[in-house]
Design a protein around this motif. Sequence first.
Motif, PDB file in Angstrom:
ATOM      1  N   LEU A 130       3.355   5.394   0.516  1.00  0.00           N
ATOM      2  CA  LEU A 130       2.852   5.109  -0.508  1.00  0.00           C
ATOM      3  C   LEU A 130       3.530   3.683  -1.003  1.00  0.00           C
ATOM      4  O   LEU A 130       2.821   2.885  -1.880  1.00  0.00           O
ATOM      5  CB  LEU A 130       3.139   6.058  -1.464  1.00  0.00           C
ATOM      6  CG  LEU A 130       2.599   7.381  -1.413  1.00  0.00           C
ATOM      7  CD1 LEU A 130       3.206   8.056  -2.307  1.00  0.00           C
ATOM      8  CD2 LEU A 130       1.005   7.182  -1.513  1.00  0.00           C
ATOM      9  N   ASP A 131       4.275   3.054  -0.032  1.00  0.00           N
ATOM     10  CA  ASP A 131       5.120   1.858  -0.557  1.00  0.00           C
ATOM     11  C   ASP A 131       4.200   0.456   0.087  1.00  0.00           C
ATOM     12  O   ASP A 131       4.543  -0.085   0.698  1.00  0.00           O
ATOM     13  CB  ASP A 131       6.513   1.559   0.114  1.00  0.00           C
ATOM     14  CG  ASP A 131       7.267   0.486   0.004  1.00  0.00           C
ATOM     15  OD1 ASP A 131       6.788  -0.160  -0.977  1.00  0.00           O
ATOM     16  OD2 ASP A 131       8.418   0.489   0.411  1.00  0.00           O
ATOM     17  N   GLU A 132       3.260   0.451  -0.992  1.00  0.00           N
ATOM     18  CA  GLU A 132       2.445  -0.589  -0.682  1.00  0.00           C
ATOM     19  C   GLU A 132       2.475  -1.538  -1.804  1.00  0.00           C
ATOM     20  O   GLU A 132       2.760  -1.174  -3.116  1.00  0.00           O
ATOM     21  CB  GLU A 132       0.837  -0.391  -0.420  1.00  0.00           C
ATOM     22  CG  GLU A 132       0.496   0.544   0.760  1.00  0.00           C
ATOM     23  CD  GLU A 132       0.900  -0.177   2.155  1.00  0.00           C
ATOM     24  OE1 GLU A 132       0.589  -1.517   2.046  1.00  0.00           O
ATOM     25  OE2 GLU A 132       1.029   0.414   3.263  1.00  0.00           O
ATOM     26  N   ASP A 133       2.282  -2.872  -1.671  1.00  0.00           N
ATOM     27  CA  ASP A 133       2.628  -4.000  -2.587  1.00  0.00           C
ATOM     28  C   ASP A 133       1.519  -3.705  -3.854  1.00  0.00           C
ATOM     29  O   ASP A 133       1.928  -4.164  -4.846  1.00  0.00           O
ATOM     30  CB  ASP A 133       2.211  -5.370  -2.237  1.00  0.00           C
ATOM     31  CG  ASP A 133       3.254  -5.639  -1.157  1.00  0.00           C
ATOM     32  OD1 ASP A 133       4.306  -5.141  -1.066  1.00  0.00           O
ATOM     33  OD2 ASP A 133       3.070  -6.855  -0.530  1.00  0.00           O
ATOM     34  N   PHE A 134       0.477  -3.262  -3.704  1.00  0.00           N
ATOM     35  CA  PHE A 134      -0.376  -3.147  -4.794  1.00  0.00           C
ATOM     36  C   PHE A 134      -0.440  -1.973  -5.665  1.00  0.00           C
ATOM     37  O   PHE A 134      -0.918  -1.500  -6.657  1.00  0.00           O
ATOM     38  CB  PHE A 134      -1.955  -3.049  -4.338  1.00  0.00           C
ATOM     39  CG  PHE A 134      -2.344  -1.923  -3.283  1.00  0.00           C
ATOM     40  CD1 PHE A 134      -2.917  -0.767  -4.077  1.00  0.00           C
ATOM     41  CD2 PHE A 134      -1.999  -1.879  -2.133  1.00  0.00           C
ATOM     42  CE1 PHE A 134      -3.058   0.296  -3.014  1.00  0.00           C
ATOM     43  CE2 PHE A 134      -2.613  -0.815  -1.217  1.00  0.00           C
ATOM     44  CZ  PHE A 134      -2.992   0.102  -1.742  1.00  0.00           C
ATOM     45  N   ALA A 135       0.623  -0.615  -5.133  1.00  0.00           N
ATOM     46  CA  ALA A 135       0.624   0.473  -5.889  1.00  0.00           C
ATOM     47  C   ALA A 135       1.378   0.212  -7.161  1.00  0.00           C
ATOM     48  O   ALA A 135       1.088   0.970  -8.213  1.00  0.00           O
ATOM     49  CB  ALA A 135       1.257   1.459  -4.926  1.00  0.00           C
ATOM     50  N   LEU A 136       2.254  -0.550  -7.280  1.00  0.00           N
ATOM     51  CA  LEU A 136       3.278  -0.521  -8.533  1.00  0.00           C
ATOM     52  C   LEU A 136       3.446  -1.967  -8.798  1.00  0.00           C
ATOM     53  O   LEU A 136       3.845  -2.795  -8.138  1.00  0.00           O
ATOM     54  CB  LEU A 136       4.699   0.150  -8.153  1.00  0.00           C
ATOM     55  CG  LEU A 136       4.758   1.544  -7.807  1.00  0.00           C
ATOM     56  CD1 LEU A 136       6.158   1.994  -7.493  1.00  0.00           C
ATOM     57  CD2 LEU A 136       4.053   2.466  -8.849  1.00  0.00           C
ATOM     58  N   VAL A 589      -8.412  -3.017  -3.868  1.00  0.00           N
ATOM     59  CA  VAL A 589      -9.618  -2.128  -3.564  1.00  0.00           C
ATOM     60  C   VAL A 589     -10.237  -2.375  -2.351  1.00  0.00           C
ATOM     61  O   VAL A 589     -10.897  -1.467  -1.909  1.00  0.00           O
ATOM     62  CB  VAL A 589     -10.731  -2.374  -4.759  1.00  0.00           C
ATOM     63  CG1 VAL A 589     -10.266  -2.148  -6.163  1.00  0.00           C
ATOM     64  CG2 VAL A 589     -11.144  -3.727  -4.778  1.00  0.00           C
ATOM     65  N   LYS A 590      -9.820  -3.361  -1.608  1.00  0.00           N
ATOM     66  CA  LYS A 590     -10.079  -3.309  -0.223  1.00  0.00           C
ATOM     67  C   LYS A 590      -9.407  -2.588   0.841  1.00  0.00           C
ATOM     68  O   LYS A 590      -9.793  -2.306   2.033  1.00  0.00           O
ATOM     69  CB  LYS A 590     -10.143  -4.768   0.220  1.00  0.00           C
ATOM     70  CG  LYS A 590     -10.956  -5.766  -0.729  1.00  0.00           C
ATOM     71  CD  LYS A 590     -12.456  -5.699  -0.349  1.00  0.00           C
ATOM     72  CE  LYS A 590     -13.319  -6.524  -0.997  1.00  0.00           C
ATOM     73  NZ  LYS A 590     -14.684  -6.507  -0.608  1.00  0.00           N
ATOM     74  N   HIS A 591      -8.199  -1.928   0.249  1.00  0.00           N
ATOM     75  CA  HIS A 591      -7.401  -1.414   1.149  1.00  0.00           C
ATOM     76  C   HIS A 591      -7.763   0.251   1.647  1.00  0.00           C
ATOM     77  O   HIS A 591      -8.785   0.723   0.703  1.00  0.00           O
ATOM     78  CB  HIS A 591      -6.056  -1.170   0.270  1.00  0.00           C
ATOM     79  CG  HIS A 591      -5.144  -2.214   0.688  1.00  0.00           C
ATOM     80  ND1 HIS A 591      -4.378  -2.449   1.968  1.00  0.00           N
ATOM     81  CD2 HIS A 591      -4.509  -3.198  -0.022  1.00  0.00           C
ATOM     82  CE1 HIS A 591      -3.577  -3.480   1.701  1.00  0.00           C
ATOM     83  NE2 HIS A 591      -4.045  -4.009   0.725  1.00  0.00           N
ATOM     84  N   ASN A 592      -7.439   0.506   2.708  1.00  0.00           N
ATOM     85  CA  ASN A 592      -7.555   2.250   3.031  1.00  0.00           C
ATOM     86  C   ASN A 592      -6.346   2.661   3.077  1.00  0.00           C
ATOM     87  O   ASN A 592      -6.017   3.937   3.952  1.00  0.00           O
ATOM     88  CB  ASN A 592      -8.496   2.186   4.263  1.00  0.00           C
ATOM     89  CG  ASN A 592      -8.087   1.565   5.399  1.00  0.00           C
ATOM     90  OD1 ASN A 592      -6.916   0.792   5.418  1.00  0.00           O
ATOM     91  ND2 ASN A 592      -8.894   1.783   6.466  1.00  0.00           N
ATOM     92  N   LYS A 593      -5.283   2.049   2.549  1.00  0.00           N
ATOM     93  CA  LYS A 593      -3.971   2.919   2.813  1.00  0.00           C
ATOM     94  C   LYS A 593      -3.736   4.021   2.078  1.00  0.00           C
ATOM     95  O   LYS A 593      -4.615   4.469   1.330  1.00  0.00           O
ATOM     96  CB  LYS A 593      -2.853   1.657   2.366  1.00  0.00           C
ATOM     97  CG  LYS A 593      -2.800   0.448   3.359  1.00  0.00           C
ATOM     98  CD  LYS A 593      -2.532   0.753   4.561  1.00  0.00           C
ATOM     99  CE  LYS A 593      -2.635  -0.484   5.601  1.00  0.00           C
ATOM    100  NZ  LYS A 593      -1.473  -1.417   5.326  1.00  0.00           N
TER     101      LYS A 593
END
Length: 827
Positions: A130-136, A589-593
């Motif tokens: 879950l540690d993605e730049d866009f999450a938080l 919104v382009k991510h599939n992470k």
Amino acid sequence: MSRYFLSRISVEGFRGINNEGDPLVLKFRPNAVNSVFAQNGTGKSSVFEALHYAIKGTVPRLADMQAAEKPDSYLSNLFHTRGVATIELTLSPDDGGRDVGIEVQLRRDGVRTVSSSTGFVEPERLLSSLDEDFALMDYATFRKFIDDTALERGRSFSGLLGLSSYANVRSALRIIENTQAFKADFKIAELEVNLVALEREDGKYLGQFKAQYELATGLNPSSDESKWNDELLDHLKSIPLTTDLPETIGEVDFDDLRSVLLKAEGGEVRQQLLALTDEQTALANVPEESLPAARNATVLSALITEIAGLHESTAGAHFHRLQVAADAFLKSTDHWDLHVCPLCGGDLDSPIDATISGHLDTYNTLEGQLAALETAFLQGDLIDRLVALEDVKNLEAGHAARLSRALRSTVEVGITKDDVTKATERVAHLEGLLVARKWSVAAAISELEKTVPPSLVHIASQVTAVEAARYALVERARAQRDLTELRTRHAVFLRWKDFIGRALAIFSTAETDLANRTLEDLRHEYQETFSDIMITPDIVPALSRAGSQEKLAVELSSFHGRRGVSARALLSESYRNALAISVYLSAAVKHNKAPRFVVLDDATSSFDSGHQFHLMEAIRTRFQQPQRPDGLQFIIFSHDVTLEKYFDRLNGETDWHHQKLQGWAPYSPISSHGQQPDRLRIDAESHLRSGRTTEGAGLIRQYLEFVLQKIIRQVRIPVPLDLSINDHSRMVQGCLDAITYAVDIHAAANQIILTPQQVADLKSRHAQAIAANWVSHYGTAGASAFTPASLLGILASIDALQRCFQYDESGTGAGPWKFYKSLKART
């Protein structure tokens, strides 16, 4: 791969949230925008930090603090007696699978444990995914995106684009490809020095062989090197008295040959002649005095002078270690303010990393020159000449101590000009002795030759010359083997270096092309989003990467007719913030992470109310799922009271879920409620029945405000413009006035849908009772004049007031009760 929505968070004992025994719980809906409003100091930032710590293991604000401030000691709430902070997350997979519960606990001693209440096998791995730049993201995230250098922006944005793994590979290739680092890691400098030394040995032994071959045979060796050993053996066989020789020159015992010669001639004179002949051969193998040794001495002296100047420009070894430590510290963190000294905390006029880099460059230059001095000395012509001269037997009476050995032992502590002078003087002294010894030996041989037959003298000199030639060939072969091995290793390293260089170039081009194509895919999305937020078609942002570089430029392809200008230089703070948000959301919104949620904390701090609303609408209609099938779940934290009104207005919609935090840490727990009347009413009634009049009265005020605003929204009652933006205490009276006025107008027009009893109850009972007995008195005397019983009566009046605008859908009087569509229509 499953992606996860965040459906619940529970926090106890972390940062500003104590809530001992009663965790703060927030529930989120995946199919709606989730807003959380909280006044300053009521735990909003602590919830965001709890999410950040659970997923990333850090709290940004604390990570920026210096170690001396002990930031880790402030993770747990200071007033939590158990000393264990607990964060529980409930994650819902978007493929309809079973919810995953993860619990993160942090003890006051810093021990972090992660477990799963639902039996998920690898909860820590799931949190890491879950540690993605866009999450938080918070306001600092967007501000940093614009204010960063183009290089740092490009590297950080690679992670947002999902290209961080490629950027990491590119960075690793660049580090490996770095010429200085490459040479240091593989000790290329040492290898190249050894190559030069072996090439010199090869040339030296070749020269010795040719000289001895000519001395033995009177001829030059043939051009075919493979025949040289056989030619030496054939010549040895042609010498009288040298019979019964073996098949190869390597098997010849030259000591036996000398014994044969001694037996053939006999006598002490012959032994002296053979000894002098051997010495003459050895002396002949010592090259003539040349200039390289003197040139080497000049180079050494110049290096020593330069090193002395570098030493004077530095502050010593302790200062060097301090700079290395400071450099390591700055590289270990991305959050340090470069205009603050990491040692004393003082403000600096220029960035500290540039200062440290300058000091380290000086020390690196010094170390490089010291290494060059050591190499120039140990592998130089001066020490080689000194060793060669000191190796000559009988050159100096008494065999004086070898200066070359003493000088080599001083390399570790440093070569001085005095050492160079001593070596130079010693070489000059031995050069003179060498010349003198050659003349002396030649004269002695000449005297002895007069007393022995010329043939034996010639034979002895030939045998000695053949032996010396053979020795030169053996040593040259050894030097050539070593040289071949080193050349092979050197060629391998150079091929590897070339391969890495080409790989870096190819990978950089491919990574840049991928990044540019990804940026191009985002272009339409972020430009439209920016336009939706700021309502300005005359400003069009554009992101670009130049060439194969990692630098990401933020420009304006159009700025009121001007093209290709800097966004950072021209845009105001709110426009820069809007641009960054547009880019981040478009990329997200382009991510599939793994994370299919975005948490925004005070992202609109620089916006006015109009642009705040535009941003919320863009999130609700453009990015939130299921409005957008591939969209995300949004969770928005805010303390802005204007946004709170917007949140409250949308709370009744199916695509919006609103909650509010209440409490006053550390004096009371932090609680959340969904801004629903039942919760406020239940809490108010609970306080009143327990005798807590002040607390209950405050909740009645909130409950009344909420009910009045809900009536206005549900029944579509028009209100004056000033009322819609007025947050002062008279809002309640204004709402009551607007409601009763609208009812009067519709009743006068005979268009009222309310029953006559509802109209009568509203005007003659509930509105007057609330206005006369509660609103005006509360605004002047406070709640102290009311008893719990009277306040409970106010609650009943508020409920009855709301019922005046509802109808019983079942017609039985038992409900369910629904609001009229308007004052003149039921549904």
